[in-house]
Scaffold this motif. Structure first.
Motif, short mmCIF file in Angstrom:
data_model
loop_
_atom_site.label_atom_id
_atom_site.label_comp_id
_atom_site.label_asym_id
_atom_site.label_seq_id
_atom_site.Cartn_x
_atom_site.Cartn_y
_atom_site.Cartn_z
N UNK A 9 0.92 -1.40 -0.03
CA UNK A 9 -0.13 0.10 0.03
C UNK A 9 0.86 1.28 0.10
N UNK A 10 1.97 1.20 0.06
CA UNK A 10 2.93 2.35 0.02
C UNK A 10 3.50 2.58 -1.30
N UNK A 11 4.02 3.84 -1.58
CA UNK A 11 4.46 4.26 -2.91
C UNK A 11 6.01 4.27 -2.89
N UNK A 12 6.44 3.79 -3.77
CA UNK A 12 7.99 3.75 -3.84
C UNK A 12 8.33 5.20 -4.29
N UNK A 13 9.42 5.65 -3.51
CA UNK A 13 9.88 7.13 -3.91
C UNK A 13 11.43 6.89 -4.07
N UNK A 14 11.97 7.94 -4.90
CA UNK A 14 13.50 8.01 -4.87
C UNK A 14 14.16 9.36 -4.15
N UNK A 15 15.00 9.31 -3.24
CA UNK A 15 15.56 10.25 -2.55
C UNK A 15 17.00 10.51 -3.61
#
Length: 188
Positions: free
Chosen positions: A90-96
């Motif tokens: 249910x999470x959204x993969x994000x890039x730092x």
């Protein structure tokens, strides 16, 4: 019995309610899930039992869905019910881009489908990056790493009760929340 608020309280697991490690600590683990030794934050069962009459509860972790389900099953007191138990799916993969690393973010927009308005949701986490887009909803707590003298949930309980009747969670300043409860912690 207290009046239940219209608020949804979403709790993180790792370093918020529990500490999981693959190597044993000097203190005995509360239980084990697969290869993980699980240490419950002091007072977690009491916190959940005491806060559940006041808020609708949810769990949202960036850990695997199966792990989350197993941990929640083990730490939930008998009278506590969950409106949602969500894991990484249910999470959204994000890039730092600064660190050139990926992380999982919890976007509260997804919870609206459960009938809650953003103004009614409080999310508790030890990792600000995981709730970055939910800034007005987030209460950040100190990470739990197995310290048996940890008192964070006692202070959190008292603070959460001050939010129970708020019209809009997002408009309340939550930075420095701990200093507004110390030394008046009352959860017994």
């Amino acid at each position: 019995m207290p009046d239940k608020s219209d608020k949804l309280l979403i709790l993180d697991l790792d370093e918020t309610l529990i500490h999981a490690t693959t190597a044993p600590l000097t203190i005995t683990a509360d239980f084990q899930v697969d290869a993980f030794y699980i240490h419950q934050r002091p007072g977690v069962a009491r916190f959940l039992a005491n806060i559940s009459p006041h808020f609708t509860l949810g769990i949202w972790s960036s850990a695997s869905d199966e792990y989350v389900t197993d941990i929640v099953k083990a730490i939930t007191p008998p009278d506590v019910e969950w409106a949602l138990i969500w894991g990484r799916s249910r999470c959204t993969m994000k890039r730092d881009y600064t660190l050139d690393a990926y992380y999982f973010e919890k976007k509260l927009e997804k919870v609206k489908k459960k009938g809650f308005r953003l103004e009614q949701i409080i999310i508790i986490d030890d990792s600000p990056e995981k709730s970055r887009s939910n800034y007005g909803n987030a209460v950040y707590i100190e990470p739990f790493t197995g310290d048996s003298n940890d008192q964070e949930l006692t202070y959190l309980y008292d603070y959460l009760l001050t939010l129970k009747d708020a019209n809009n969670i997002r408009t309340i300043e939550k930075r420095g929340w701990r200093s507004r409860t110390w030394p008046y912690a009352t959860m017994h």
